[in-house]
Design a protein around this motif. Structure first.
Motif, PDB file in Angstrom:
ATOM      1  N   GLU A 190       0.832  -1.207   0.000  1.00 49.90           N
ATOM      2  CA  GLU A 190       0.000   0.000   0.000  1.00 49.90           C
ATOM      3  C   GLU A 190       0.864   1.253   0.000  1.00 49.90           C
ATOM      4  O   GLU A 190       0.571   2.226  -0.707  1.00 49.90           O
ATOM      5  N   LEU A 191       1.941   1.229   0.783  1.00 52.18           N
ATOM      6  CA  LEU A 191       2.831   2.387   0.831  1.00 52.18           C
ATOM      7  C   LEU A 191       3.454   2.662  -0.541  1.00 52.18           C
ATOM      8  O   LEU A 191       3.667   3.802  -0.927  1.00 52.18           O
ATOM      9  N   ARG A 192       3.728   1.578  -1.300  1.00 49.25           N
ATOM     10  CA  ARG A 192       4.298   1.729  -2.633  1.00 49.25           C
ATOM     11  C   ARG A 192       3.239   2.100  -3.666  1.00 49.25           C
ATOM     12  O   ARG A 192       3.504   2.844  -4.600  1.00 49.25           O
ATOM     13  N   SER A 193       2.037   1.553  -3.502  1.00 51.91           N
ATOM     14  CA  SER A 193       1.012   1.685  -4.539  1.00 51.91           C
ATOM     15  C   SER A 193       0.294   3.027  -4.528  1.00 51.91           C
ATOM     16  O   SER A 193      -0.071   3.550  -5.582  1.00 51.91           O
ATOM     17  N   PHE A 194       0.045   3.557  -3.328  1.00 53.12           N
ATOM     18  CA  PHE A 194      -0.737   4.789  -3.219  1.00 53.12           C
ATOM     19  C   PHE A 194       0.167   5.942  -2.808  1.00 53.12           C
ATOM     20  O   PHE A 194       0.897   5.837  -1.828  1.00 53.12           O
ATOM     21  N   PRO A 195       0.148   7.050  -3.538  1.00 56.03           N
ATOM     22  CA  PRO A 195       1.001   8.191  -3.162  1.00 56.03           C
ATOM     23  C   PRO A 195       0.639   8.725  -1.786  1.00 56.03           C
ATOM     24  O   PRO A 195      -0.524   8.921  -1.466  1.00 56.03           O
ATOM     25  N   GLY A 196       1.643   8.907  -0.982  1.00 59.98           N
ATOM     26  CA  GLY A 196       1.483   9.405   0.381  1.00 59.98           C
ATOM     27  C   GLY A 196       2.883   9.666   0.896  1.00 59.98           C
ATOM     28  O   GLY A 196       3.540  10.624   0.506  1.00 59.98           O
ATOM     29  N   ALA A 197       3.392   8.771   1.730  1.00 58.31           N
ATOM     30  CA  ALA A 197       4.782   8.871   2.172  1.00 58.31           C
ATOM     31  C   ALA A 197       5.720   8.604   1.004  1.00 58.31           C
ATOM     32  O   ALA A 197       6.771   9.237   0.871  1.00 58.31           O
ATOM     33  N   LEU A 198       5.367   7.640   0.152  1.00 58.96           N
ATOM     34  CA  LEU A 198       6.157   7.312  -1.030  1.00 58.96           C
ATOM     35  C   LEU A 198       5.416   7.784  -2.281  1.00 58.96           C
ATOM     36  O   LEU A 198       4.195   7.678  -2.360  1.00 58.96           O
TER      37      LEU A 198
END
Length: 356
Positions: A190-198
């Motif tokens: 999720e961290l990789r797939s959705f823009p946010g922290a990454l």
């Protein structure tokens, strides 16, 4: 060792292509019951499982790949599952049941495995996924009985986070820290797939105001290296830490950090000593860009995008945005937009809303 499950003889040949490309891969046809198939996979102790989505193309099978993936996640949480399907079937399955997407750790298109130049690349991606899962399982096992803080510290190491980023993780991600291999892998996915922290390349380009060709300039990539995410699964797709990229932008562009794309690019060009070109808004061709369209992936200014509801994003993820151009041309026909934007959407369908 990988295993490829498919009911089509032609598709089973992909296992040979992966094997010849450095990823030993066995072939397995689906069995009558999904549980039988899961049991067969469990006995062999594979490192990664590749599943065709339409296993029920055969009259002997009454289940699909999503059913098997769900059972594998429960029975073998330390083993990654790859979706192997055609682009058309992937699009169709996601339209009818988008939750299926979350059951798989990687999506691999059959069209890619028909291209000889892709065989080694895809074999490497699958192997990196399996190695990442092994690293997660080891890390989670070491802290399974530790404190919440110890778990977050382990997760931060898997992410490649700095000490400052580690302290923000519990607040940023909300809720308790994931503790099972599958939970951690989904969290990282999720961290990789959705823009946010990454964030991905399109978002980094928009922040700096660069066009696609200039972004690929080796000197630019070197300048952005300090912002790269290098944690588990980093080899599958390039990602950057938003906070680090923003800091790089402030350092390089200084007072131009919040300026136009031309001003930001001029500062970066001076830094890397290379002529670079700025991008422009896909809607108005202006230079006030810092957003990315979810559909066309083009840069746009904040006044020419509309917030959409297109997937089940975590609470911490950025909202998906769709540009006026995609709405006007019908590319966003199936998209559901945020409440309160109905009037704007209708006006765009009529060809209006030059400014917003």
């Amino acid at each position: 060792m990988a295993v490829l499950v498919d009911d089509q003889e032609e598709s089973l040949l992909y296992a040979d292509r992966l094997t010849n490309s450095g990823l030993p891969c066995k072939k397995l046809k689906p069995m009558k019951q999904a549980q039988e198939l899961v049991s067969a996979i469990r006995r062999e102790k594979y490192d990664v499982v590749l599943l065709d989505y339409r296993l029920d193309d055969s009259n002997e099978v009454a289940y699909r790949g999503g059913t098997v993936a769900a059972q594998l996640k429960e029975a073998l949480p330390d083993i990654p599952v790859v979706l192997l399907t055609s682009e058309a079937k992937l699009r169709q399955s996601l339209e009818h049941n988008p939750q299926i997407y979350g059951l798989f750790d990687l999506k691999l298109l059959k069209e890619e495995l028909r291209k000889p130049e892709q065989w080694k690349l895809q074999a490497t991606r699958i192997r990196d996924l399996a190695m990442g899962y092994r690293e997660i399982a080891t890390g989670v096992g070491e802290t399974s009985k530790g404190t919440e803080a110890a778990v977050w510290s382990t997760l931060a190491k898997l992410l490649g986070a700095t000490q400052a980023e580690e302290q923000l993780l519990p607040q940023f991600c909300q809720g308790p820290a994931p503790t099972r291999t599958t939970e951690v892998a989904r969290w990282l996915s999720e961290l990789r797939s959705f823009p946010g922290a990454l964030i991905d390349a399109a978002h980094v380009r928009a922040l700096f105001g660069l066009n696609e060709l200039s972004f690929k300039e080796p000197a630019v990539q070197k300048a952005l290296q300090k912002g790269r995410y290098i944690g588990v699964f980093s080899e599958l797709e390039q990602r950057w830490w938003r906070s680090r990229v923003s800091e790089l932008l402030r350092t390089i562009a200084r007072e131009q950090a919040m300026g136009t794309a031309q001003e930001r690019v001029a500062a970066l060009s001076k830094k890397v000593k290379k002529p670079l070109k700025a991008d422009q808004c896909v809607v108005c061709e202006g230079g006030n860009i810092n957003q990315v369209c979810h559909i066309c992936r083009a840069a746009a200014d904040p006044g020419h995008v509309v917030r959409a509801v297109v997937d089940a994003r975590p609470a911490w993820a950025d909202s998906p945005l769709v540009c006026f151009q995609c709405i006007r041309t019908g590319r966003a026909e199936q998209v559901r937009f945020a409440s309160g934007t109905e009037g704007l959407i209708e006006e765009l369908h009529r060809g209006g809303a030059a400014e917003h």
